[in-house]
Design a protein around this motif. Structure first.
Motif, PDB file in Angstrom:
ATOM      1  N   HIS A   1      13.188   4.898   1.211  1.00  0.00           N
ATOM      2  CA  HIS A   1      11.936   5.649   1.327  1.00  0.00           C
ATOM      3  C   HIS A   1      11.102   5.058   2.457  1.00  0.00           C
ATOM      4  CE1 HIS A   1      12.634   7.827  -2.475  1.00  0.00           C
ATOM      5  NE2 HIS A   1      13.157   6.694  -2.896  1.00  0.00           N
TER       6      HIS A   1
ATOM      7  N   TYR B   1       0.863  -1.180   0.000  1.00  0.00           N
ATOM      8  CA  TYR B   1       0.000   0.000   0.000  1.00  0.00           C
ATOM      9  C   TYR B   1       0.895   1.223   0.000  1.00  0.00           C
ATOM     10  CZ  TYR B   1      -3.996   2.995   0.998  1.00  0.00           C
ATOM     11  OH  TYR B   1      -4.981   3.948   0.914  1.00  0.00           O
ATOM     12  N   ASP B   2       0.717   2.067  -1.004  1.00  0.00           N
ATOM     13  CA  ASP B   2       1.509   3.290  -1.153  1.00  0.00           C
ATOM     14  C   ASP B   2       0.843   4.395  -0.334  1.00  0.00           C
ATOM     15  OD1 ASP B   2       2.727   5.661  -1.980  1.00  0.00           O
ATOM     16  OD2 ASP B   2       2.987   4.964  -4.039  1.00  0.00           O
TER      17      ASP B   2
ATOM     18  N   VAL C   1      -0.336  -1.130  -4.875  1.00  0.00           N
ATOM     19  CA  VAL C   1       0.603  -1.330  -5.972  1.00  0.00           C
ATOM     20  C   VAL C   1       1.179  -2.734  -5.906  1.00  0.00           C
ATOM     21  CG1 VAL C   1       1.252   1.100  -6.152  1.00  0.00           C
ATOM     22  CG2 VAL C   1       2.518  -0.404  -4.597  1.00  0.00           C
TER      23      VAL C   1
ATOM     24  N   HIS D   1       1.788   7.437   0.088  1.00  0.00           N
ATOM     25  CA  HIS D   1       1.802   8.742  -0.563  1.00  0.00           C
ATOM     26  C   HIS D   1       0.621   8.894  -1.515  1.00  0.00           C
ATOM     27  CE1 HIS D   1       6.359   9.751   0.104  1.00  0.00           C
ATOM     28  NE2 HIS D   1       5.738   9.395   1.205  1.00  0.00           N
ATOM     29  N   GLU D   2       0.383   7.847  -2.299  1.00  0.00           N
ATOM     30  CA  GLU D   2      -0.688   7.873  -3.288  1.00  0.00           C
ATOM     31  C   GLU D   2      -2.003   7.323  -2.739  1.00  0.00           C
ATOM     32  OE1 GLU D   2      -0.271   9.331  -6.144  1.00  0.00           O
ATOM     33  OE2 GLU D   2       1.873   9.674  -5.804  1.00  0.00           O
TER      34      GLU D   2
ATOM     35  N   ARG E   1       6.912   4.925   3.154  1.00  0.00           N
ATOM     36  CA  ARG E   1       6.086   5.162   1.969  1.00  0.00           C
ATOM     37  C   ARG E   1       5.225   3.940   1.636  1.00  0.00           C
ATOM     38  NH1 ARG E   1       7.112   7.553  -4.142  1.00  0.00           N
ATOM     39  NH2 ARG E   1       5.021   6.974  -4.856  1.00  0.00           N
ATOM     40  N   TRP E   2       5.869   2.777   1.514  1.00  0.00           N
ATOM     41  CA  TRP E   2       5.130   1.575   1.138  1.00  0.00           C
ATOM     42  C   TRP E   2       5.001   0.634   2.327  1.00  0.00           C
ATOM     43  CZ3 TRP E   2       9.166   3.208  -2.213  1.00  0.00           C
ATOM     44  CH2 TRP E   2       8.749   3.731  -3.441  1.00  0.00           C
TER      45      TRP E   2
END
Length: 355
Positions: free
Chosen positions: A185, A158-159, A166, A161-162, A188-189
């Protein structure tokens, strides 16, 4: 709802997460005293959109699995999410491979044991590595001649940020030695499941010196009938002999990466230091045994305050009782300084040091 990837397509009312205070000593294998005021458990992938919303209220998000590759501070000021997603399944079978999916909250060793028991070989060299499956791609775990990337297909994540689901393939994960895009990062994910592509035409990987010296494997190799179960058993035996049980003596496994140097540096070091342990790499560089370097600096079995170096394996830093992150990192820095002074080589920590 399937606890693995089906949640990515789930509709309906969003889950509600209520953070609580939590002692994190049992959530890191170093056994460091650590605490957070905001802790949630994730046992359904459908909770992740709610987690994304909740994370906006905090200075950061720390996703914890088994905590086997982390150095936690005494106070974690971020939102801490503990992954409890479970499940292992066979997704696909072709003439060339098996596609296996394991949930992020599954203990890694149990995933390896399950695949061997099901007759799905390929992960046996990675047996008995502590931690949960979701952390395996983050670190690109590896042992005894095999790295996760060698058996990897993709992750479902699961992203944050977005705020979308994914699927990330090998290239997207940017794997390197004990490294991946997830390390660069953080937060983020959130990995919910890992997929492995295991070859149907299985061949044993026995190049690693410890496996070559193992008597039972040597006999099986001589007879030409090495099995994945035999490799699994041998790896477990070797790891138990060399590495302390975190339940008995707090540790994070190998604390430093094996440094990689160019060929010219290796030639120079080998001429200056008899017995230098090194492994040539396919790209012409040479990997040095960090444990040997540390041992040569006299650290094996030694302590600095409440942190120490394991007596049987210089690559392992241990909690001697009541250690803090500051104690562990003070010892790590002292070792790094001595290795740099003696060999001119930089040692990089493997664990993620949370600040």
């Amino acid at each position: 709802m399937n606890p693995l990837t089906d949640a990515a397509h789930a509709d309906g009312q969003q889950a509600v997460l209520t953070p609580v205070a939590q002692d994190l000593r049992a959530f890191n294998t170093l056994g460091l005293a650590s605490h957070t005021h905001a802790f949630v458990e994730i046992d359904d992938a459908a909770q992740l959109p709610a987690l994304a919303q909740l994370a906006r209220e905090y200075p950061g998000l720390l996703v914890l699995g088994g905590g086997s590759n982390m150095v936690l501070p005494s106070q974690v000021n971020m939102l801490v999410a503990h992954m409890r997603l479970r499940g292992i399944r066979l997704l696909d079978t072709t003439a060339d491979h098996l596609l296996i999916e394991a949930a992020a909250g599954e203990r890694w060793h149990e995933v390896v044991a399950h695949t061997i028991a099901q007759g799905w070989p390929g992960l046996e060299n990675l047996a008995l590595i502590p931690g949960q499956t979701g952390a395996a791609p983050v670190q690109n775990i590896g042992a005894y001649g095999v790295e996760l990337k060698d058996r990897f297909d993709s992750v479902v994540a699961y992203d944050l940020h977005e705020e979308s689901w994914v699927e990330m393939d090998h290239a997207a994960c940017a794997f390197a030695y004990r490294d991946s895009i997830f390390k660069h990062h953080p937060g983020r994910w959130i990995i919910t499941a890992v997929r492995f592509r295991l070859p149907r035409a299985w061949a044993p990987v026995l190049d690693y010196p410890d496996l070559q010296r193992h008597s039972a494997l040597a006999a099986a190799r001589e007879a030409g009938n090495v099995t994945a179960q035999q490799i699994f058993d041998a790896v477990c035996e070797i790891r138990i002999r060399k590495l302390p049980d975190p339940a008995v003596l707090g540790n994070a496994g190998s604390f430093f990466k094996n440094p990689i140097v160019d060929a010219a540096t290796h030639i120079k070091l080998a001429a200056e230091h008899t017995g230098l342990v090194a492994y040539p790499q396919a790209d012409g560089n040479v990997k040095l045994a960090a444990g040997w370097l540390i041992d040569q600096c006299g650290w094996k079995g030694k302590a600095l305050g409440r942190a120490g170096v394991h007596a049987a394996q210089a690559l392992v830093l241990v909690n001697l009782g009541g250690s803090s992150a500051a104690d562990i990192m003070a010892l790590a820095r002292a070792i790094q300084a001595d290795v740099m002074t003696k060999f001119g080589v930089v040692l990089e920590p493997e664990p993620i040091v949370v600040t």
